[in-house]
Motif scaffolding. Structure first.
Motif, PDB file in Angstrom:
ATOM      1  N   MET A 145       0.839  -1.162   0.000  1.00 28.92           N
ATOM      2  CA  MET A 145       0.000   0.000   0.000  1.00 28.92           C
ATOM      3  C   MET A 145       0.895   1.239   0.000  1.00 28.92           C
ATOM      4  SD  MET A 145      -2.986   1.069   2.653  1.00 28.92           S
ATOM      5  CE  MET A 145      -2.098   1.814   3.988  1.00 28.92           C
ATOM      6  N   ARG A 146       0.565   2.197  -0.849  1.00 30.73           N
ATOM      7  CA  ARG A 146       1.339   3.422  -0.936  1.00 30.73           C
ATOM      8  C   ARG A 146       0.550   4.561  -0.311  1.00 30.73           C
ATOM      9  NH1 ARG A 146       4.139   4.770  -6.286  1.00 30.73           N
ATOM     10  NH2 ARG A 146       5.149   6.073  -4.751  1.00 30.73           N
ATOM     11  N   MET A 147       1.262   5.411   0.395  1.00 33.95           N
ATOM     12  CA  MET A 147       0.655   6.589   0.991  1.00 33.95           C
ATOM     13  C   MET A 147       1.212   7.818   0.289  1.00 33.95           C
ATOM     14  SD  MET A 147       0.812   5.700   5.080  1.00 33.95           S
ATOM     15  CE  MET A 147       0.770   7.386   5.516  1.00 33.95           C
ATOM     16  N   SER A 148       0.376   8.824   0.157  1.00 34.45           N
ATOM     17  CA  SER A 148       0.866  10.070  -0.412  1.00 34.45           C
ATOM     18  C   SER A 148       1.784  10.741   0.614  1.00 34.45           C
ATOM     19  CB  SER A 148      -0.296  11.000  -0.749  1.00 34.45           C
ATOM     20  OG  SER A 148      -0.914  11.462   0.432  1.00 34.45           O
ATOM     21  N   SER A 149       2.593  11.647   0.141  1.00 34.48           N
ATOM     22  CA  SER A 149       3.501  12.330   1.061  1.00 34.48           C
ATOM     23  C   SER A 149       2.712  13.150   2.077  1.00 34.48           C
ATOM     24  CB  SER A 149       4.480  13.215   0.293  1.00 34.48           C
ATOM     25  OG  SER A 149       3.790  14.183  -0.468  1.00 34.48           O
ATOM     26  N   LEU A 150       1.574  13.703   1.682  1.00 36.70           N
ATOM     27  CA  LEU A 150       0.763  14.476   2.617  1.00 36.70           C
ATOM     28  C   LEU A 150       0.193  13.574   3.713  1.00 36.70           C
ATOM     29  CD1 LEU A 150       0.109  17.461   2.816  1.00 36.70           C
ATOM     30  CD2 LEU A 150      -2.081  16.992   1.756  1.00 36.70           C
ATOM     31  N   ALA A 151      -0.194  12.362   3.364  1.00 38.90           N
ATOM     32  CA  ALA A 151      -0.686  11.414   4.368  1.00 38.90           C
ATOM     33  C   ALA A 151       0.442  11.005   5.314  1.00 38.90           C
ATOM     34  CB  ALA A 151      -1.281  10.182   3.698  1.00 38.90           C
ATOM     35  N   ASP A 152       1.631  10.833   4.781  1.00 39.30           N
ATOM     36  CA  ASP A 152       2.790  10.505   5.602  1.00 39.30           C
ATOM     37  C   ASP A 152       3.087  11.645   6.562  1.00 39.30           C
ATOM     38  OD1 ASP A 152       5.037   8.969   6.437  1.00 39.30           O
ATOM     39  OD2 ASP A 152       6.327  10.188   5.153  1.00 39.30           O
ATOM     40  N   TYR A 153       3.042  12.874   6.070  1.00 34.65           N
ATOM     41  CA  TYR A 153       3.263  14.044   6.914  1.00 34.65           C
ATOM     42  C   TYR A 153       2.197  14.138   7.998  1.00 34.65           C
ATOM     43  CZ  TYR A 153       6.494  15.785   3.305  1.00 34.65           C
ATOM     44  OH  TYR A 153       7.520  15.935   2.422  1.00 34.65           O
ATOM     45  N   ALA A 154       0.971  13.769   7.672  1.00 29.71           N
ATOM     46  CA  ALA A 154      -0.119  13.814   8.650  1.00 29.71           C
ATOM     47  C   ALA A 154       0.149  12.848   9.798  1.00 29.71           C
ATOM     48  CB  ALA A 154      -1.452  13.497   7.981  1.00 29.71           C
ATOM     49  N   VAL A 155       0.669  11.684   9.493  1.00 31.82           N
ATOM     50  CA  VAL A 155       1.008  10.713  10.535  1.00 31.82           C
ATOM     51  C   VAL A 155       2.113  11.260  11.431  1.00 31.82           C
ATOM     52  CG1 VAL A 155       1.958   8.413  10.963  1.00 31.82           C
ATOM     53  CG2 VAL A 155       0.244   8.735   9.179  1.00 31.82           C
ATOM     54  N   VAL A 156       3.109  11.883  10.828  1.00 29.51           N
ATOM     55  CA  VAL A 156       4.209  12.476  11.592  1.00 29.51           C
ATOM     56  C   VAL A 156       3.677  13.594  12.482  1.00 29.51           C
ATOM     57  CG1 VAL A 156       6.329  13.835  11.367  1.00 29.51           C
ATOM     58  CG2 VAL A 156       5.972  11.860   9.894  1.00 29.51           C
ATOM     59  N   LEU A 157       2.799  14.419  11.943  1.00 29.05           N
ATOM     60  CA  LEU A 157       2.229  15.534  12.704  1.00 29.05           C
ATOM     61  C   LEU A 157       1.363  15.026  13.845  1.00 29.05           C
ATOM     62  CD1 LEU A 157       2.312  18.702  12.251  1.00 29.05           C
ATOM     63  CD2 LEU A 157      -0.035  18.419  11.546  1.00 29.05           C
ATOM     64  N   MET A 158       0.565  13.998  13.592  1.00 28.41           N
ATOM     65  CA  MET A 158      -0.293  13.430  14.634  1.00 28.41           C
ATOM     66  C   MET A 158       0.552  12.829  15.764  1.00 28.41           C
ATOM     67  SD  MET A 158      -3.638  13.599  14.160  1.00 28.41           S
ATOM     68  CE  MET A 158      -4.258  12.191  15.013  1.00 28.41           C
ATOM     69  N   SER A 159       1.638  12.169  15.435  1.00 31.23           N
ATOM     70  CA  SER A 159       2.478  11.589  16.488  1.00 31.23           C
ATOM     71  C   SER A 159       3.147  12.684  17.302  1.00 31.23           C
ATOM     72  CB  SER A 159       3.507  10.623  15.899  1.00 31.23           C
ATOM     73  OG  SER A 159       4.404  11.298  15.058  1.00 31.23           O
ATOM     74  N   ALA A 160       3.535  13.788  16.665  1.00 33.74           N
ATOM     75  CA  ALA A 160       4.111  14.912  17.405  1.00 33.74           C
ATOM     76  C   ALA A 160       3.061  15.539  18.312  1.00 33.74           C
ATOM     77  CB  ALA A 160       4.669  15.953  16.443  1.00 33.74           C
ATOM     78  N   ALA A 161       1.837  15.682  17.828  1.00 34.61           N
ATOM     79  CA  ALA A 161       0.759  16.239  18.644  1.00 34.61           C
ATOM     80  C   ALA A 161       0.431  15.313  19.814  1.00 34.61           C
ATOM     81  CB  ALA A 161      -0.479  16.482  17.780  1.00 34.61           C
ATOM     82  N   ALA A 162       0.515  14.022  19.599  1.00 34.61           N
ATOM     83  CA  ALA A 162       0.217  13.054  20.657  1.00 34.61           C
ATOM     84  C   ALA A 162       1.243  13.132  21.779  1.00 34.61           C
ATOM     85  CB  ALA A 162       0.167  11.643  20.086  1.00 34.61           C
ATOM     86  N   ARG A 163       2.477  13.496  21.460  1.00 35.31           N
ATOM     87  CA  ARG A 163       3.497  13.631  22.495  1.00 35.31           C
ATOM     88  C   ARG A 163       3.170  14.776  23.450  1.00 35.31           C
ATOM     89  NH1 ARG A 163       6.927  11.885  18.272  1.00 35.31           N
ATOM     90  NH2 ARG A 163       7.364  13.982  17.507  1.00 35.31           N
ATOM     91  N   HIS A 164       2.365  15.734  22.997  1.00 32.36           N
ATOM     92  CA  HIS A 164       1.976  16.858  23.831  1.00 32.36           C
ATOM     93  C   HIS A 164       0.618  16.637  24.498  1.00 32.36           C
ATOM     94  CE1 HIS A 164       5.252  19.378  22.417  1.00 32.36           C
ATOM     95  NE2 HIS A 164       5.016  18.910  21.216  1.00 32.36           N
ATOM     96  N   CYS A 165       0.044  15.480  24.326  1.00 31.49           N
ATOM     97  CA  CYS A 165      -1.287  15.191  24.850  1.00 31.49           C
ATOM     98  C   CYS A 165      -1.317  15.368  26.368  1.00 31.49           C
ATOM     99  CB  CYS A 165      -1.682  13.756  24.489  1.00 31.49           C
ATOM    100  SG  CYS A 165      -3.353  13.339  24.959  1.00 31.49           S
TER     101      CYS A 165
END
Length: 62
Positions: free
Chosen positions: A1-21
């Motif tokens: 399965m291939r993800m677009s770069s924007l979807a990949d960036y979204a995962v990175v952003l969500m994990s960074a936001a989760a660290r501040h939860c």
């Protein structure tokens, strides 16, 4: 399965936001700096993730 770069960036952003939860609020600029994403991309993703109900965001300094 291939993800677009924007979807990949979204995962990175969500994990960074989760660290501040449960901690202090962080803005798109802080997330962009932390992840190394360009600020316009981070702002676009925060908007899309908020519209999808995956994160909560408020406009402005408050």
């Amino acid at each position: 399965m291939r993800m677009s770069s924007l979807a990949d960036y979204a995962v990175v952003l969500m994990s960074a936001a989760a660290r501040h939860c449960g901690g202090i609020r962080c803005n798109a600029r802080a997330l962009a700096t932390e992840t190394g994403l360009p600020l316009p991309t981070a702002q676009k993703l925060v908007s899309k993730l908020s519209a999808a109900g995956l994160i909560e965001s408020v406009r402005g300094a408050g």
